[in-house]
Design a protein around this motif. Structure first.
Motif, PDB file in Angstrom:
ATOM      1  N   LEU A 159       0.822  -1.207   0.000  1.00 52.83           N
ATOM      2  CA  LEU A 159       0.000   0.000   0.000  1.00 52.83           C
ATOM      3  C   LEU A 159       0.858   1.258   0.000  1.00 52.83           C
ATOM      4  CD1 LEU A 159      -2.725  -1.114   2.578  1.00 52.83           C
ATOM      5  CD2 LEU A 159      -3.082  -0.711   0.139  1.00 52.83           C
ATOM      6  N   LEU A 160       1.881   1.286   0.851  1.00 50.74           N
ATOM      7  CA  LEU A 160       2.743   2.452   0.912  1.00 50.74           C
ATOM      8  C   LEU A 160       3.538   2.622  -0.377  1.00 50.74           C
ATOM      9  CD1 LEU A 160       4.667   3.911   3.810  1.00 50.74           C
ATOM     10  CD2 LEU A 160       6.013   3.244   1.828  1.00 50.74           C
ATOM     11  N   SER A 161       4.052   1.522  -0.909  1.00 51.90           N
ATOM     12  CA  SER A 161       4.826   1.583  -2.144  1.00 51.90           C
ATOM     13  C   SER A 161       3.996   2.146  -3.290  1.00 51.90           C
ATOM     14  CB  SER A 161       5.341   0.184  -2.507  1.00 51.90           C
ATOM     15  OG  SER A 161       5.959   0.182  -3.776  1.00 51.90           O
ATOM     16  N   GLU A 162       2.747   1.705  -3.388  1.00 53.83           N
ATOM     17  CA  GLU A 162       1.885   2.143  -4.486  1.00 53.83           C
ATOM     18  C   GLU A 162       1.457   3.600  -4.327  1.00 53.83           C
ATOM     19  OE1 GLU A 162      -0.241   2.004  -8.005  1.00 53.83           O
ATOM     20  OE2 GLU A 162       1.185   0.555  -7.170  1.00 53.83           O
ATOM     21  N   THR A 163       1.094   4.004  -3.123  1.00 52.71           N
ATOM     22  CA  THR A 163       0.532   5.341  -2.935  1.00 52.71           C
ATOM     23  C   THR A 163       1.591   6.438  -2.891  1.00 52.71           C
ATOM     24  OG1 THR A 163       0.490   4.934  -0.544  1.00 52.71           O
ATOM     25  CG2 THR A 163      -1.545   4.543  -1.754  1.00 52.71           C
ATOM     26  N   LEU A 164       2.693   6.213  -2.210  1.00 57.58           N
ATOM     27  CA  LEU A 164       3.690   7.264  -2.041  1.00 57.58           C
ATOM     28  C   LEU A 164       4.822   7.201  -3.057  1.00 57.58           C
ATOM     29  CD1 LEU A 164       4.037   7.546   1.840  1.00 57.58           C
ATOM     30  CD2 LEU A 164       2.430   8.659   0.300  1.00 57.58           C
ATOM     31  N   PHE A 165       5.030   6.020  -3.673  1.00 58.90           N
ATOM     32  CA  PHE A 165       6.151   5.863  -4.601  1.00 58.90           C
ATOM     33  C   PHE A 165       5.713   5.325  -5.962  1.00 58.90           C
ATOM     34  CE2 PHE A 165       7.678   5.492  -0.263  1.00 58.90           C
ATOM     35  CZ  PHE A 165       8.717   6.397  -0.237  1.00 58.90           C
ATOM     36  N   SER A 166       4.389   5.274  -6.180  1.00 59.33           N
ATOM     37  CA  SER A 166       3.834   4.790  -7.454  1.00 59.33           C
ATOM     38  C   SER A 166       4.373   3.415  -7.828  1.00 59.33           C
ATOM     39  CB  SER A 166       4.114   5.805  -8.582  1.00 59.33           C
ATOM     40  OG  SER A 166       3.552   7.061  -8.273  1.00 59.33           O
ATOM     41  N   GLY A 167       4.694   2.611  -6.826  1.00 63.63           N
ATOM     42  CA  GLY A 167       5.175   1.249  -7.064  1.00 63.63           C
ATOM     43  C   GLY A 167       6.575   1.179  -7.620  1.00 63.63           C
ATOM     44  N   GLU A 168       7.306   2.284  -7.569  1.00 59.92           N
ATOM     45  CA  GLU A 168       8.620   2.336  -8.230  1.00 59.92           C
ATOM     46  C   GLU A 168       9.777   2.329  -7.239  1.00 59.92           C
ATOM     47  OE1 GLU A 168       8.611   5.645 -10.901  1.00 59.92           O
ATOM     48  OE2 GLU A 168       6.973   4.847 -12.113  1.00 59.92           O
ATOM     49  N   ILE A 169       9.753   1.405  -6.289  1.00 59.84           N
ATOM     50  CA  ILE A 169      10.888   1.221  -5.393  1.00 59.84           C
ATOM     51  C   ILE A 169      11.835   0.204  -6.023  1.00 59.84           C
ATOM     52  CG2 ILE A 169      11.629   0.436  -3.110  1.00 59.84           C
ATOM     53  CD1 ILE A 169       8.987   1.407  -2.011  1.00 59.84           C
ATOM     54  N   ALA A 170      13.103   0.562  -6.104  1.00 65.70           N
ATOM     55  CA  ALA A 170      14.086  -0.320  -6.731  1.00 65.70           C
ATOM     56  C   ALA A 170      14.234  -1.611  -5.951  1.00 65.70           C
ATOM     57  CB  ALA A 170      15.436   0.400  -6.836  1.00 65.70           C
ATOM     58  N   GLY A 171      14.737  -2.643  -6.623  1.00 66.61           N
ATOM     59  CA  GLY A 171      14.967  -3.916  -5.945  1.00 66.61           C
ATOM     60  C   GLY A 171      13.840  -4.898  -6.176  1.00 66.61           C
ATOM     61  N   ASP A 172      14.029  -6.091  -5.674  1.00 65.24           N
ATOM     62  CA  ASP A 172      13.056  -7.175  -5.802  1.00 65.24           C
ATOM     63  C   ASP A 172      11.871  -6.904  -4.879  1.00 65.24           C
ATOM     64  OD1 ASP A 172      11.609  -9.483  -5.966  1.00 65.24           O
ATOM     65  OD2 ASP A 172      13.208 -10.816  -5.270  1.00 65.24           O
ATOM     66  N   LYS A 173      10.680  -6.705  -5.455  1.00 66.71           N
ATOM     67  CA  LYS A 173       9.517  -6.371  -4.650  1.00 66.71           C
ATOM     68  C   LYS A 173       9.181  -7.472  -3.656  1.00 66.71           C
ATOM     69  CE  LYS A 173       7.339  -3.329  -8.045  1.00 66.71           C
ATOM     70  NZ  LYS A 173       6.134  -3.043  -8.859  1.00 66.71           N
TER      71      LYS A 173
END
Length: 468
Positions: A159-173
């Motif tokens: 939820l946090l990754s999608e809302t605050l970072f648009s799902g664009e956190i580097a690395g293996d999700k």
């Protein structure tokens, strides 16, 4: 005649009745700080203790808490022990920064977390929650057992990754959430050297294994920043206007340094989802032991979802769901202590004439763990009773006797975000599934940066039979 069933009393350490020895204090502080507190911490408005000749004031009186966190907040800085634990991880992130660095960071991030802006995330929260619960579809008919503590960590990270970072956190999700968990658990605990106030350069043996995890995770954050910066430079019209972009736009004179941006991204990826995850797991556990509460929540969820109300409205339309989450926050506050240190001598007098003198250098502990279970301020303080937070009852709760998100200038900036996130996630999960305790459960709260179950939380997840 009151026909309500007796409320469920979830597990918690029993307050000790005799002072602990110095060795006993050290052992409990290292093993589980929630076991440190004696009866006076749950029955008196304040209590003064000494450890190695250092004075500590444990504060429960709402008026005194208001004085320390709001009225005379300038006289209280972060306590040294708290900073010795957290600054090696978060450095100048919003939770640990002080002075001008904190002011600049807070001002920069405030627009993202206004109630109006936070409500804009509701649709994404709903979509990600619905995607997440599909993991329960296989095996739910047989009542498969899941570690809900781990599941809620994965959910809130998504939820946090999608809302605050648009799902664009580097690395293996698939592994980043576990990396966060490892980082906070290995690094976010008290070491004997912290208790002795040893300077930061003295090695902390309990955290040696965590440095590798921290370096790995900071690498993920750095890569995330570089990827977004490249996109902002090469494709400016196609950049999401999210938290990550906002922070990077603030880099430069008068704004934030790249190091401060990295610290804040790490703070929100790490601590930003850990706290909500723990509270969700405790909510599901307490609700599973309270059938009458679960019935009320399910009826409410079914009615609201049948009405096709927008998810942005659920927080107001689901008072029982919200109340259950808030009651879990009361009993198991994710941040069980707020630590401060007096810069100068201070004095406070209550309306009835009681006085407290706080000397310069005294450590002040405002303890949600003790405050939320305090006999002076709560009816049946150890019991799970969500009805105390229903709209018709919550007016009786003093603003400074319930502090899951803190108070004053350093109130959690993401409080509205977290409440909305929790209600949407609970509604989606409980609409389709029931979470029940299992024979192998041995739930016990421990403090490891947050309040969490000692050995996880294995629960049986079964599909609900919805009424047509």
């Amino acid at each position: 005649m009151d026909m309500r069933p007796e409320p469920f009393v979830p597990p918690a350490p029993i307050p000790h009745t005799r002072p602990l020895s110095k060795l006993g204090v050290i052992r409990k502080a290292l093993r589980n700080p929630l076991e440190l507190w004696g009866e006076g911490s749950f029955t008196l408005p304040w209590i003064e203790t000494k450890f190695f000749k250092e004075r500590t004031l444990i504060v429960n009186d709402p008026g005194l808490i208001r004085h320390i966190l709001v009225e005379n907040v300038a006289n209280y800085e972060m306590s040294e022990i708290r900073q010795l634990v957290l600054r090696p991880i978060l450095r100048d992130g919003l939770l640990t920064a002080e002075g001008e660095v904190w002011k600049r960071s807070r001002k920069a991030m405030a627009p993202v977390f206004t109630p109006r802006h936070a409500k804009g995330f509701a649709g994404q929260m709903l979509a990600k929650s619905e995607e997440f619960v599909e993991k329960y579809a296989a095996g739910s008919a047989e009542g498969a057992v899941h570690d809900v503590s781990v599941d809620m960590t994965d959910l809130t990270y998504a939820l946090l990754s999608e809302t605050l970072f648009s799902g664009e956190i580097a690395g293996d999700k698939e592994s980043v959430s576990q990396d966060v968990d490892d980082l906070l658990h290995r690094m976010g605990r008290i070491d004997p050297m912290d208790m002795l106030r040893a300077p930061p350069w003295v090695p902390r043996l309990t955290r040696i294994g965590g440095r590798r995890v921290m370096e790995k995770f900071r690498g993920i954050v750095s890569d995330t920043m570089l990827q977004r910066q490249t996109r902002m430079r090469e494709h400016p019209a196609d950049v999401p206007q999210d938290f990550l972009t906002l922070l990077l736009q603030l880099e430069g004179p008068g704004g934030l340094s790249m190091a401060e941006i990295e610290d804040n991204i790490l703070t929100f990826i790490g601590a930003g989802h850990e706290t909500t995850a723990r509270a969700l797991a405790w909510t599901l556990y307490c609700v599973a032991q309270s059938p009458h509460v679960r019935d009320q929540m399910e009826k409410e969820i079914d009615a609201v979802l049948a009405s096709d109300a927008e998810p942005v409205e659920w927080l107001d339309l689901m008072p029982w769901v919200r109340a259950a989450f808030e009651e879990a926050l009361r009993l198991y506050p994710p941040a069980p202590s707020i630590n401060r240190e007096a810069i100068e001598d201070d004095h406070w007098a209550s309306p009835d004439g009681r006085e407290v003198f706080i000397d310069k250098g005294v450590t002040v502990l405002v303890m949600p763990w003790t405050l939320h279970r305090h006999s002076l301020y709560w009816e049946k303080p150890a019991a799970f009773m969500p009805e105390r937070f229903l709209p018709e009852n919550r007016g009786a709760i003093n603003r400074f006797q319930y502090l899951p998100f803190g108070a004053g200038p350093r109130t959690c900036i993401g409080a509205t975000f977290a409440m909305q996130e929790a209600v949407i996630a609970l509604a989606v999960m409980m609409r389709r599934y029931r979470f029940d305790v299992t024979p192998q459960m041995d739930v016990w709260p421990v403090q490891k940066l947050t309040t969490q179950p000692r050995d996880g939380m294995p629960m049986r997840v079964s599909a609900r039979r919805l009424q047509s």
